[in-house]
Design a protein around this motif. Structure first.
Motif, short mmCIF file in Angstrom:
data_model
loop_
_atom_site.label_atom_id
_atom_site.label_comp_id
_atom_site.label_asym_id
_atom_site.label_seq_id
_atom_site.Cartn_x
_atom_site.Cartn_y
_atom_site.Cartn_z
N PRO A 157 0.83 -1.21 0.00
CA PRO A 157 0.00 0.00 0.00
C PRO A 157 0.86 1.26 0.00
CG PRO A 157 0.23 -0.75 2.24
CD PRO A 157 1.11 -1.65 1.39
N TRP A 158 0.20 2.41 0.08
CA TRP A 158 0.93 3.68 -0.05
C TRP A 158 1.23 4.36 1.28
CZ3 TRP A 158 -2.41 6.68 2.49
CH2 TRP A 158 -3.77 6.46 2.35
N PRO A 183 4.59 -1.98 -6.04
CA PRO A 183 4.25 -0.98 -5.04
C PRO A 183 2.95 -0.32 -5.42
CG PRO A 183 5.96 -0.14 -6.52
CD PRO A 183 5.68 -1.56 -6.94
N GLY A 215 -4.42 -2.20 -9.67
CA GLY A 215 -4.94 -3.50 -9.26
C GLY A 215 -5.67 -4.23 -10.37
N ILE A 244 -8.32 -10.34 -4.01
CA ILE A 244 -7.09 -11.11 -4.29
C ILE A 244 -7.31 -12.59 -3.94
CG2 ILE A 244 -4.68 -11.44 -3.56
CD1 ILE A 244 -4.42 -8.40 -3.45
N SER A 466 -9.33 -8.08 9.46
CA SER A 466 -8.06 -7.34 9.41
C SER A 466 -6.88 -8.16 8.91
CB SER A 466 -7.74 -6.73 10.78
OG SER A 466 -8.68 -5.76 11.10
P1 NAD Z 1 -5.49 -0.86 -1.49
O1 NAD Z 1 -6.10 -2.14 -1.09
O2 NAD Z 1 -6.33 0.10 -2.27
O3 NAD Z 1 -4.19 -1.08 -2.39
C1 NAD Z 1 -3.09 -1.82 -1.90
C2 NAD Z 1 -2.33 -2.39 -3.08
O4 NAD Z 1 -3.15 -3.35 -3.74
C3 NAD Z 1 -1.93 -1.38 -4.13
O5 NAD Z 1 -0.64 -1.70 -4.60
C4 NAD Z 1 -2.98 -1.58 -5.21
O6 NAD Z 1 -2.54 -1.21 -6.51
C5 NAD Z 1 -3.18 -3.08 -5.13
N1 NAD Z 1 -4.46 -3.57 -5.63
C6 NAD Z 1 -5.66 -2.95 -5.61
N2 NAD Z 1 -6.60 -3.75 -6.13
C7 NAD Z 1 -5.99 -4.92 -6.48
C8 NAD Z 1 -6.43 -6.13 -7.07
N3 NAD Z 1 -7.71 -6.35 -7.40
N4 NAD Z 1 -5.52 -7.11 -7.30
C9 NAD Z 1 -4.22 -6.94 -6.97
N5 NAD Z 1 -3.75 -5.80 -6.42
C10 NAD Z 1 -4.62 -4.80 -6.16
O7 NAD Z 1 -4.96 -0.19 -0.15
P2 NAD Z 1 -4.30 1.24 0.02
O8 NAD Z 1 -5.36 2.26 -0.19
O9 NAD Z 1 -3.04 1.30 -0.77
O10 NAD Z 1 -3.85 1.20 1.57
C11 NAD Z 1 -4.72 1.55 2.61
C12 NAD Z 1 -5.33 0.32 3.25
O11 NAD Z 1 -4.30 -0.55 3.68
C13 NAD Z 1 -6.14 0.63 4.49
O12 NAD Z 1 -7.30 -0.17 4.50
C14 NAD Z 1 -5.21 0.20 5.64
O13 NAD Z 1 -5.85 -0.12 6.84
C15 NAD Z 1 -4.52 -0.96 5.02
N6 NAD Z 1 -3.24 -1.23 5.69
C16 NAD Z 1 -3.13 -2.32 6.52
C17 NAD Z 1 -1.94 -2.55 7.19
C18 NAD Z 1 -1.77 -3.73 8.11
O14 NAD Z 1 -0.65 -4.01 8.49
N7 NAD Z 1 -2.84 -4.42 8.48
C19 NAD Z 1 -0.86 -1.69 7.01
C20 NAD Z 1 -1.01 -0.60 6.15
C21 NAD Z 1 -2.20 -0.38 5.48
#
Ligand code: NAD
Length: 490
Positions: A157-158, A183, A215, A244, A466
């Protein structure tokens, strides 16, 4: 006022070479809306080439390397990050808008530290060994050995780009796997820079591959549906984790998921008041609230409720929303205009649901280029019922709802009344209560009188929505290795 105003190209890195794509997207600095990078998006053929390179590298010198040699290489990668610290720092700040203070003390140092932690961990691991009695009285020895899982897809994630990606890369590489990493489209830079470090320190071609993109119908989906990927490790939203999981099902791959949260912070009247206020302010507003572990639901015991709300309001209003490069800045922008719109929609919803806005609730005005950025005001609410969407859904912004409570049983029930189960933080000076409440939380990590503090060898992850699995020390090593049992008849 940016850390580095030059627009850079972020290419993919496949089989030891930087590779261009005909399809590109721009990366915007969320502090002022300027373009900071031109990113080369991997198409299906590029993702396939990266996975093929990773497969070849598994059987090359990397696969034959001793654990000691791989551990030495991980340490060299950590040193390589340290050597180029300022470059990593500028890249992370430009992609995310993180304040210098945060990125220089957390993101980049932890990025390097993750490699050292797993260099140590892989040297310390043992495996099962048993003597088995057999009818002939001679017995047999069973011992287990670890093999790499294979080609590991890392999707990150970012919000903590280098920190969270290296938290997966380091143990995966320590175990001898090869990597294809995607990334977030919002944060392509530090993971691309890391490719240069990998090359400098002699990581063999094909061990570390970077593909940029999105994604669905892009690099993320091409990786998860690819039959030649052996495991997927993902951190991001719970809904993305579900997508996923569906995508990997036909090719039956193990998954490690760190997902979203809607965490509770619980403050008892017997707490060290100043420490609790400072600790909760840090937990709610750090990284502009874009931390999966941040408590967006705060419960305060009634006798100190009004005093606590006033003190947290003062902390929120004392935050310095500024340019990331400014060392006095405590709070940067959100990651993007899109995320700003999402957070602001919750700010509006809170009012519609009947919240009392204690502070914030809108967009700050700077009168300079930051007005083109994605800043929002740190925001606190009271007065909502537990059923309100603002109390139930992950917002991922610098905001929290504060409610009073009267009994321990009541607050435990409220804290656990969520589909998420990532983290909690409890503030009390009563030792027994601290243990009791911490243990009653249905979460992966339960803090008492602290937040975000953890020995990296301990399990990290989430219950319920989670996550799946645990990361940290042996827990990561277990995911990234395939144990094989050898049985020898004596
Ligand atoms: P996101 O799920 O939108 O994206 C994360 C990654 O997944 C990105 O690289 C994105 O391009 C990719 N992605 C999106 N859709 C996909 C698909 N269908 N198939 C494969 N890859 C795909 O999350 P975000 O907005 O980047 O991050 C924020 C979220 O992450 C929040 O919900 C936060 O709570 C969570 N987070 C959790 C932890 C933890 O340790 N539990 C840590 C950091 C962030």
């Amino acid at each position: 006022m940016n850390a580095n105003v030059k627009v850079v190209e972020r290419k993919c890195f496949i089989d030891g070479q930087f590779v261009s794509s005909s399809k590109q997207f721009t990366k915007i600095n969320p502090a002022d809306g300027t373009v900071v990078a031109q990113v080369h998006e991997a198409d299906k053929a590029m993702v396939d080439a990266a996975i093929k390179a990773a497969r070849r590298a598994l059987h090359g010198p990397w696969g034959k390397m001793s654990n000691q040699a791989r551990a030495d290489m991980l340490r060299a990668i950590a040193d390589g990050i340290d050597k180029r610290f300022d470059e990593f720092l500028a890249a992370e700040m430009n992609d995310t808008g993180k304040p210098w203070n945060l990125a220089s003390h957390l993101d980049i140092p932890r990025g390097a530290a993750n490699f050292r932690v797993f260099a140590d961990a892989i040297r310390a691991v043992g495996m099962d060994s048993f003597h088995l009695d057999t009818p002939d009285g001679k017995g047999a020895i069973n011992y287990a050995m670890r093999k790499p899982l294979g080609v590991v897809a890392v999707i990150s994630p970012w919000n903590l780009p280098l920190l969270l990606s290296t938290w997966k890369l380091a143990p995966a590489m320590a175990c001898g796997n090869t990597i294809v990493i995607k990334p977030s489209e919002e944060t392509p830079s530090t993971i691309t820079l890391l490719a240069e470090v990998m090359k400098e320190v002699g990581v063999p071609d094909g061990v570390y591959n970077v593909v940029h993109g999105f994604g669905p119908n892009s690099a993320g989906e091409f990786m998860t549906t690819h039959p030649d990927v052996d495991g997927v490790t993902f951190t991001g939203e719970s809904a993305t984790g579900a997508a996923i999981m569906k995508a990997v099902a036909p090719t039956v791959k193990p998954v490690s998921f760190e997902l979203g949260g809607k965490n509770a912070g619980i403050v008892f009247a017997d707490c060290d008041f100043d420490a609790a206020v400072a600790g909760m302010a840090n937990a709610v507003f750090s990284n502009t609230g874009q931390v999966c572990l941040a408590p967006e639901r705060i419960y305060v015991e009634r006798p100190i409720f009004d005093k606590f709300v006033a003190a947290l309001k003062a902390k929120a209003e004392g935050l310095v929303l500024g340019w990331p490069i400014d060392k006095t800045t405590t709070t940067g922008p959100l990651i993007s205009k899109e995320h700003q719109q999402k957070v602001l929609s919750y700010y509006e919803l809170a009012v519609k649901e009947g919240a009392k806005v204690i502070t914030g609730g809108g967009v700050p005005k700077f009168g300079d280029a930051r007005d083109n950025g994605s800043y929002v005001q740190p925001t606190l609410w009271t007065g909502l019922p537990e059923t309100a969407r603002v109390v139930k859904e992950e917002i991922f912004g610098p905001c929290a709802h504060i409610s009073p409570f009267d009994t321990e049983e009541e607050v435990i029930a409220k804290a656990n009344d969520t589909r998420y189960g990532l983290a909690s933080t409890v503030w009390t000076t009563n030792l027994s209560r601290g243990h009791r409440v911490a243990q009653a939380m249905e979460v992966g990590i339960s803090w008492v009188n602290c937040w975000f503090l953890r020995d990296l060898r301990t399990p990290f992850g989430g219950a319920k929505l989670s996550g799946i699995g645990r990361e940290g020390g042996m827990h990561s090593i277990n995911f990234y290795s395939e144990p094989t049992n050898v049985c020898i008849k004596l």
